[in-house]
Design an enzyme around this catalytic site. Structure first.
Site, PDB file in Angstrom:
ATOM      1  N   ARG A  44     -11.122 -38.269  12.125  1.00  0.00           N
ATOM      2  CA  ARG A  44     -11.225 -37.336  13.249  1.00  0.00           C
ATOM      3  C   ARG A  44     -11.089 -35.887  12.773  1.00  0.00           C
ATOM      4  NH1 ARG A  44     -11.417 -38.730  18.265  1.00  0.00           N
ATOM      5  NH2 ARG A  44     -10.401 -40.714  17.856  1.00  0.00           N
ATOM      6  N   CYS A  45     -10.171 -35.630  11.854  1.00  0.00           N
ATOM      7  CA  CYS A  45      -9.982 -34.258  11.350  1.00  0.00           C
ATOM      8  C   CYS A  45     -11.233 -33.788  10.605  1.00  0.00           C
ATOM      9  CB  CYS A  45      -8.768 -34.189  10.434  1.00  0.00           C
ATOM     10  SG  CYS A  45      -7.202 -34.514  11.270  1.00  0.00           S
ATOM     11  N   THR A  46     -11.776 -34.652   9.773  1.00  0.00           N
ATOM     12  CA  THR A  46     -12.994 -34.302   9.052  1.00  0.00           C
ATOM     13  C   THR A  46     -14.118 -34.023  10.040  1.00  0.00           C
ATOM     14  OG1 THR A  46     -12.330 -35.626   7.139  1.00  0.00           O
ATOM     15  CG2 THR A  46     -14.677 -35.087   7.339  1.00  0.00           C
ATOM     16  N   LEU A  49     -13.629 -30.563  11.747  1.00  0.00           N
ATOM     17  CA  LEU A  49     -13.908 -29.434  10.861  1.00  0.00           C
ATOM     18  C   LEU A  49     -15.389 -29.376  10.498  1.00  0.00           C
ATOM     19  CD1 LEU A  49     -10.738 -29.382   8.587  1.00  0.00           C
ATOM     20  CD2 LEU A  49     -11.205 -28.074  10.661  1.00  0.00           C
TER      21      LEU A  49
END
Length: 152
Positions: A44-46, A49
């Site tokens: 999710r973070c990737t 970003l």
């Protein structure tokens, strides 16, 4: 007490993914978008970003500097930035662990990571907008666009 719109943004100096020190107050004169996220190399973070990377024109059109902040080490963020082709700076809030996230009420002590919180700082160093979602959700680019409109 939680930070409010109009408050002066807490100043900080963190190391970016290239090893350079970044001090928030030295960026006055242009808007800054602080993007707190839990951890590099996670799905999710990737994805979040990468969405910013793919729509960086929305941020550049507002002359905003994007600073993505996690508790990862600067060295791991260097690999992450290179792997994903990020043109914006990734900042390490590794030590003291999560201190900047804590100053922005964006730290999850039970997990030892930042939550998904965003602060848009105006040209004078004041909080123009902020929003957050749970760690199991992704931020919508429209929320960034609405916040950036407040500093245009």
């Amino acid at each position: 007490m939680a930070l409010q719109i109009g408050d002066e943004a807490p100043d900080f100096t963190l190391t970016d993914h290239t090893g350079e020190a970044v001090t928030l107050s030295e960026l006055r004169g242009r808007p800054v978008v602080l993007v707190f996220y839990p951890a590099a190399f996670t799905g999710r973070c990737t994805g979040e970003l990468c969405s910013i990377r793919d729509d960086i024109g929305d941020f550049e059109g507002s002359e905003a500097e994007v600073l993505a902040i996690s508790v990862d080490t600067a060295a791991s963020l260097g690999v992450f930035a290179e792997q994903e082709g990020f043109s914006f700076r990734l900042l390490s809030d590794f030590w003291p662990h999560g201190a900047v996230a804590q100053a922005y009420d964006a730290f999850l002590p039970e997990r030892g990571v930042a939550t998904r919180a965003t602060y848009v700082i105006d040209r004078e160093g004041r909080i123009a907008d902020h929003f957050r979602v749970s760690t199991s959700e992704s931020r919508d680019l429209d929320a960034y666009r609405e916040a950036l409109a407040k500093v245009a």
